[in-house]
Design a protein around this motif. Structure first.
Motif, PDB file in Angstrom:
ATOM      1  N   THR A 182      21.288 -58.063  70.738  1.00  0.00           N
ATOM      2  CA  THR A 182      21.163 -56.656  70.400  1.00  0.00           C
ATOM      3  C   THR A 182      22.393 -56.243  69.630  1.00  0.00           C
ATOM      4  O   THR A 182      23.510 -56.487  70.057  1.00  0.00           O
ATOM      5  CB  THR A 182      21.049 -55.784  71.661  1.00  0.00           C
ATOM      6  OG1 THR A 182      19.887 -56.186  72.366  1.00  0.00           O
ATOM      7  CG2 THR A 182      20.970 -54.320  71.309  1.00  0.00           C
TER       8      THR A 182
ATOM      9  N   CYS B 186      20.849 -51.342  77.251  1.00  0.00           N
ATOM     10  CA  CYS B 186      19.982 -51.726  78.372  1.00  0.00           C
ATOM     11  C   CYS B 186      18.872 -50.682  78.504  1.00  0.00           C
ATOM     12  O   CYS B 186      18.812 -49.936  79.489  1.00  0.00           O
ATOM     13  CB  CYS B 186      20.786 -51.812  79.667  1.00  0.00           C
ATOM     14  SG  CYS B 186      22.083 -53.053  79.650  1.00  0.00           S
TER      15      CYS B 186
ATOM     16  N   HIS C 294      14.154 -56.114  90.527  1.00  0.00           N
ATOM     17  CA  HIS C 294      13.963 -55.194  89.406  1.00  0.00           C
ATOM     18  C   HIS C 294      14.712 -53.888  89.641  1.00  0.00           C
ATOM     19  O   HIS C 294      14.791 -53.399  90.769  1.00  0.00           O
ATOM     20  CB  HIS C 294      12.470 -54.885  89.213  1.00  0.00           C
ATOM     21  CG  HIS C 294      11.667 -56.103  88.895  1.00  0.00           C
ATOM     22  ND1 HIS C 294      11.572 -56.629  87.625  1.00  0.00           N
ATOM     23  CD2 HIS C 294      10.935 -56.920  89.686  1.00  0.00           C
ATOM     24  CE1 HIS C 294      10.816 -57.708  87.644  1.00  0.00           C
ATOM     25  NE2 HIS C 294      10.415 -57.907  88.885  1.00  0.00           N
TER      26      HIS C 294
ATOM     27  N   ARG D 230      13.558 -52.394  80.079  1.00  0.00           N
ATOM     28  CA  ARG D 230      12.698 -53.050  79.100  1.00  0.00           C
ATOM     29  C   ARG D 230      12.797 -54.568  79.265  1.00  0.00           C
ATOM     30  O   ARG D 230      11.806 -55.281  79.160  1.00  0.00           O
ATOM     31  CB  ARG D 230      13.091 -52.644  77.681  1.00  0.00           C
ATOM     32  CG  ARG D 230      12.114 -53.157  76.646  1.00  0.00           C
ATOM     33  CD  ARG D 230      12.423 -52.675  75.253  1.00  0.00           C
ATOM     34  NE  ARG D 230      12.351 -51.220  75.192  1.00  0.00           N
ATOM     35  CZ  ARG D 230      12.954 -50.483  74.264  1.00  0.00           C
ATOM     36  NH1 ARG D 230      13.688 -51.061  73.337  1.00  0.00           N
ATOM     37  NH2 ARG D 230      12.836 -49.177  74.266  1.00  0.00           N
ATOM     38  N   GLN D 231      14.010 -55.061  79.543  1.00  0.00           N
ATOM     39  CA  GLN D 231      14.230 -56.477  79.836  1.00  0.00           C
ATOM     40  C   GLN D 231      14.729 -56.578  81.273  1.00  0.00           C
ATOM     41  O   GLN D 231      15.910 -56.399  81.537  1.00  0.00           O
ATOM     42  CB  GLN D 231      15.276 -57.061  78.888  1.00  0.00           C
ATOM     43  CG  GLN D 231      14.877 -57.036  77.425  1.00  0.00           C
ATOM     44  CD  GLN D 231      15.973 -57.611  76.561  1.00  0.00           C
ATOM     45  OE1 GLN D 231      16.475 -58.706  76.819  1.00  0.00           O
ATOM     46  NE2 GLN D 231      16.363 -56.872  75.539  1.00  0.00           N
ATOM     47  N   SER D 232      13.836 -56.864  82.190  1.00  0.00           N
ATOM     48  CA  SER D 232      14.199 -56.845  83.607  1.00  0.00           C
ATOM     49  C   SER D 232      15.309 -57.827  83.953  1.00  0.00           C
ATOM     50  O   SER D 232      16.040 -57.623  84.918  1.00  0.00           O
ATOM     51  CB  SER D 232      12.971 -57.101  84.483  1.00  0.00           C
ATOM     52  OG  SER D 232      12.417 -58.373  84.201  1.00  0.00           O
TER      53      SER D 232
ATOM     54  N   GLN E 169      18.068 -58.108  82.659  1.00  0.00           N
ATOM     55  CA  GLN E 169      19.389 -57.524  82.467  1.00  0.00           C
ATOM     56  C   GLN E 169      20.019 -57.079  83.784  1.00  0.00           C
ATOM     57  O   GLN E 169      21.229 -56.952  83.865  1.00  0.00           O
ATOM     58  CB  GLN E 169      19.333 -56.353  81.489  1.00  0.00           C
ATOM     59  CG  GLN E 169      19.124 -56.810  80.056  1.00  0.00           C
ATOM     60  CD  GLN E 169      19.183 -55.670  79.074  1.00  0.00           C
ATOM     61  OE1 GLN E 169      18.468 -54.683  79.201  1.00  0.00           O
ATOM     62  NE2 GLN E 169      20.051 -55.804  78.090  1.00  0.00           N
TER      63      GLN E 169
ATOM     64  N   ASP F  18      22.605 -58.224  76.162  1.00  0.00           N
ATOM     65  CA  ASP F  18      22.197 -59.402  75.409  1.00  0.00           C
ATOM     66  C   ASP F  18      23.395 -60.183  74.881  1.00  0.00           C
ATOM     67  O   ASP F  18      23.306 -61.380  74.646  1.00  0.00           O
ATOM     68  CB  ASP F  18      21.299 -58.999  74.236  1.00  0.00           C
ATOM     69  CG  ASP F  18      19.934 -58.527  74.694  1.00  0.00           C
ATOM     70  OD1 ASP F  18      19.526 -58.850  75.828  1.00  0.00           O
ATOM     71  OD2 ASP F  18      19.266 -57.822  73.918  1.00  0.00           O
TER      72      ASP F  18
END
Length: 181
Positions: A3, A47, A66, A80-82, A84, A103
């Protein structure tokens, strides 16, 4: 996937986030409310939630592996990206801190304190965001050659949970110890 911040003229606020990502300088703002707004916008970029904005979150809960963000209307969203979400401190239903991994591989610690200078002013009780500027994660076999350095995103007067070079311990999403050193 990496990212990166959009540096085009589409979003003039990017320059306010760049210091926090590149040189770990705190967000400069005229008021605590503005600091919190900019910090939540930073979280939305690095995030993001699957739905909604960190700005509107009333509380965060860790459900199994989560992160769930609850909004004032009762709706919730995960990241959006678990993946993380990597750790937490405190109980899952009311964590005192949440550890995210951008990221870029750097850690971001969200610190909650309902009595804190900033935490008392927002529904989620977010009091500080600490950014890791260097270091590595290990659960064993650390050589000590490289240590994490942390800085506050929100301001120079924000508390530093631990001095630079001191390992920070969390409970990982799998229930095992997770150390940032």
């Amino acid at each position: 996937m990496m990212t990166t911040l959009n540096t085009s003229a589409q979003d003039p606020r990017v320059d306010q986030f760049r210091p926090a990502v590149v040189s770990e300088n705190p967000i400069q703002a005229e008021s605590i409310e503005q600091q919190l707004t900019l910090a939540n916008e930073f979280l939305d970029r690095v995030c993001p939630l699957a739905h909604g904005s960190h700005q509107d979150v009333q509380s965060y809960v860790v459900y199994y592996q989560h992160l769930l963000a609850f909004f004032h209307d009762g709706q919730q969203s995960g990241l959006r990206q678990s993946v993380q979400l990597v750790g937490l401190n405190g109980p899952k239903e009311a964590p005192s801190s949440i550890l995210l991994k951008a990221d870029s591989g750097r850690h971001i610690e969200l610190i909650f304190d309902p009595q804190g200078q900033r935490g008392a002013l927002n529904r989620a009780h977010l009091d500080d965001i600490q950014l890791e500027s260097s270091g590595s994660v290990a659960t064993s076999g650390m050589t000590g050659a490289e240590r994490a350095r942390w800085s506050s995103l929100i301001g120079p007067d924000a508390r530093v949970a631990q001095p630079d070079g001191i390992a920070r311990d969390f409970t990982g999403t799998d229930g095992d110890a997770y150390r940032v050193a």
